[in-house]
Design a protein around this motif. Structure first.
Motif, PDB file in Angstrom:
ATOM      1  N   ARG A  99       1.746   2.171  -6.358  1.00  0.00           N
ATOM      2  CA  ARG A  99       1.121   2.578  -7.762  1.00  0.00           C
ATOM      3  C   ARG A  99       1.764   1.903  -8.821  1.00  0.00           C
ATOM      4  N   GLY A 102      -0.223  -1.576  -8.281  1.00  0.00           N
ATOM      5  CA  GLY A 102      -1.726  -1.530  -8.164  1.00  0.00           C
ATOM      6  C   GLY A 102      -2.562  -0.784  -9.145  1.00  0.00           C
ATOM      7  N   ILE A 103      -1.747  -0.026 -10.099  1.00  0.00           N
ATOM      8  CA  ILE A 103      -2.313   0.740 -11.135  1.00  0.00           C
ATOM      9  C   ILE A 103      -1.827   0.619 -12.639  1.00  0.00           C
ATOM     10  N   LYS A 104      -0.373   0.986 -12.652  1.00  0.00           N
ATOM     11  CA  LYS A 104       0.053   1.090 -13.980  1.00  0.00           C
ATOM     12  C   LYS A 104       0.630  -0.454 -14.532  1.00  0.00           C
ATOM     13  N   PHE A 106      -1.199  -3.103 -13.506  1.00  0.00           N
ATOM     14  CA  PHE A 106      -2.234  -3.775 -13.149  1.00  0.00           C
ATOM     15  C   PHE A 106      -2.439  -5.302 -13.812  1.00  0.00           C
ATOM     16  N   THR A 110      -3.797  -8.910 -11.443  1.00  0.00           N
ATOM     17  CA  THR A 110      -5.263  -8.552 -11.621  1.00  0.00           C
ATOM     18  C   THR A 110      -6.027  -9.325 -10.571  1.00  0.00           C
ATOM     19  N   ARG A 387      -2.338  -8.486  -3.714  1.00  0.00           N
ATOM     20  CA  ARG A 387      -2.609  -8.415  -5.087  1.00  0.00           C
ATOM     21  C   ARG A 387      -1.976 -10.101  -5.527  1.00  0.00           C
ATOM     22  N   TYR A 449      -0.946   7.781  -2.513  1.00  0.00           N
ATOM     23  CA  TYR A 449      -0.687   6.344  -2.335  1.00  0.00           C
ATOM     24  C   TYR A 449      -0.250   5.988  -0.898  1.00  0.00           C
ATOM     25  N   ILE A 456      -7.204   0.344  -4.130  1.00  0.00           N
ATOM     26  CA  ILE A 456      -6.311   1.291  -5.241  1.00  0.00           C
ATOM     27  C   ILE A 456      -6.507   0.528  -6.393  1.00  0.00           C
ATOM     28  N   GLY A 457      -6.753   1.319  -7.605  1.00  0.00           N
ATOM     29  CA  GLY A 457      -6.707   0.893  -8.875  1.00  0.00           C
ATOM     30  C   GLY A 457      -8.015   0.109  -9.154  1.00  0.00           C
ATOM     31  N   PRO A 458      -8.037  -0.632 -10.447  1.00  0.00           N
ATOM     32  CA  PRO A 458      -9.297  -1.201 -10.979  1.00  0.00           C
ATOM     33  C   PRO A 458      -9.963  -2.251  -9.864  1.00  0.00           C
TER      34      PRO A 458
END
Length: 517
Positions: A99, A102-104, A106, A110, A387, A449, A456-458
């Motif tokens: 998390r 992948g999200i916080k 990001f 990217t 990523r 997650y 996950i994420g954007p």
């Protein structure tokens, strides 16, 4: 004489590539003995990893097994380091850390390197058309295109394209119902590839085809060719085109045949020109992309962008949805109680709409959601997400006795989707097909997650709403007309080691028995 010269030049290029590959391999092996250990990170032993990689390349283990071996190598660590070919890579085991990355955080991660949340990444140098798709773009280019496309996958836009998908699916199963000879021994992958070809041709390109009646139509031939480009025979090409794209371009080495990409490119470009000239409006992706072009600054989206995005969704939609439908229907053949309960739900909603299904009714089918969710957990189409670090970031220590590690631009992290889906700590009896895991009462207990079928994420799959809508519509019309029954070729799922994709070694086979009218 000219032919001999060309052969000689090609031979020199091949030898040069082999020497470069061998040199990089030896250097990477030297680095791999100490790279992560020197940074205080638990590391998969280099020789052991070489053995795993070699066994996968020689088709001794599946990609799923490979991910599990990495994941289980240090069961007490939050992440583990290894060398992915020539690239230092961290496989993140801890859901909370997934998390975080992948999200916080990001903005630090990217981009992707090899695997998108939907497909294998291909260099734009080798495949310019695919390189411009939202799946492959990086940095600001990706962000602009993602922002442009995102509004087209809202509920309202899905409802806009619902009729096209529903009509194609209804006609397809109607044809099967009236041709019982086709239904005795069904090869699910081939059958649903035909259906998704027709759906994508209609919903993305606005072109009506009927592949059941005409197996030689150009869209189906090209779709099959593009899909086959991702099979196991392409692993070497995939590695070469990503490691040495400019050399491969010089040598004419590509991932897709030029004939196929040229056909798709011309078909889309011709459709766009005709639509703009004659003001034609159809409820499909081409229309939505043209709307974006007309509503935004022309520098944001061009005709080439429209062609590239439609091409990308053709590839993704042709194979991914047909694979999910194949796994889903095979599970129904093997789990008759689940199939019967799902049929009762679809019959109930069909009766409410006088034999038709609406977008609103589709969104209310709770058991349908449960069954599809469990299918995606148990039969993960994309076993890894990755990523690429673009901005320096410090990860906390992997556990007691280890040190924190600073990731630098160019470092890669993996999220082990398939291993998480099969971890008994998160999903008890993971080999069992159990839709109740995703009931309203139980899904709240799933560790966040640990379930990542669309990423996950954007950078999660932008087309997930459309894919799920397709699958649900197909299942409604299939169960309305047929009972899915096992036959002598129906086997429990066991993945094929001979393919790069998640595919059962015995195939997807069952019988479709007509229901009473």
């Amino acid at each position: 004489m000219e032919f001999m010269f060309n052969m000689s030049a090609f031979g020199v290029l091949v030898v040069t590539l082999l020497v470069i590959c061998l040199t990089k391999f030896l250097v990477s092996q030297h680095r791999s003995y100490k790279y992560w250990k020197e940074r205080g990170v638990p590391q998969v032993p280099a020789l052991s990893l070489l053995g795993i990689t070699w066994r996968m390349f020689r088709k001794r283990i599946t990609m799923l097994d490979y991910v599990k071996l990495l994941y289980n190598s240090h069961a007490d660590a939050r992440y583990v380091g290894f060398m992915d070919s020539f690239t230092p890579t961290l496989l993140i085991r801890d859901p909370e850390l997934i998390r975080e990355v992948g999200i916080k955080q990001f903005d630090h991660f990217t981009d992707h390197e090899y695997f998108t949340d939907h497909r294998v990444f291909i260099s734009e140098i080798v495949e310019p058309l695919f390189g411009r798709t939202v799946f492959s773009l990086k940095g600001e280019s990706w962000k602009k295109m993602r922002n442009t496309l995102s509004p087209f996958f809202t509920s309202s836009k899905m409802k806009f394209m619902f009729g096209v998908v529903s009509e194609s699916s209804h006609d397809f199963f109607d044809y099967l119902y009236n041709h019982p000879d086709i239904c005795d021994m069904v090869d699910a992958k081939q059958t649903f590839t035909i259906l998704t070809n027709d759906v994508i041709a209609s919903s993305a390109f606005g072109i009506s085809v009927n592949t059941l009646k005409d197996r030689n139509n150009e869209f189906y031939r090209v779709g099959t060719d593009l899909s086959n480009s991702f099979n196991n025979m392409s692993i070497l090409r995939f590695m070469l085109t990503n490691a040495y794209p400019r050399l491969c371009k010089m040598a004419g080495i590509t991932m897709f045949s030029r004939a196929s990409t040229n056909f798709i490119q011309k078909s889309i470009a011709d459709t766009v020109r005709i639509r703009e000239k004659e003001g034609i409006v159809r409820p499909d992706m081409i229309h939505l992309l043209l709307q974006a072009k007309n509503e935004q600054d022309s520098s944001n989206i061009t005709i080439d962008d429209i062609v590239a995005q439609a091409f990308g969704f053709f590839i993704a939609g042709f194979d991914t949805v047909s694979t999910l439908m194949s796994f889903l229907t095979l599970e129904m053949a093997l789990n008759q109680d689940v199939q019967e309960r799902l049929r009762e739900e679809t019959d109930r909603y069909l009766a409410e709409d006088n034999g038709k299904i609406s977008y609103e009714a589709l969104s209310k089918m709770e058991y349908m959601d449960m069954v599809i969710s469990e299918t995606q957990r148990k039969n993960t189409v994309v076993p890894i997400l990755d990523r690429l670090c673009v901005e320096e970031f410090e990860l906390p220590a992997a556990g007691p006795g280890y040190k924190s590690v600073t990731l630098k631009p160019g470092d890669t992290v993996w999220f082990p989707v398939s291993a998480l889906h099969y971890n008994p700590d998160y999903f008890p009896e993971p080999e069992k097909f159990d839709p109740e895991r995703f009931s309203e009462e139980n899904k709240a207990a799933i560790v966040p997650y640990t379930y990542l079928p669309f990423g996950i994420g954007p950078r999660m799959c932008i087309g997930n709403r459309f894919a799920l809508m397709e699958v649900k519509i197909m299942m409604v019309y299939l169960l309305e007309r047929f009972v899915i029954e096992p036959n002598e070729k129906t086997k429990p799922l066991s993945l094929d080691r001979m393919t790069f994709q998640m595919f059962p070694k015995d195939g997807f086979w069952f019988t479709l028995k007509k229901r009473n009218a």
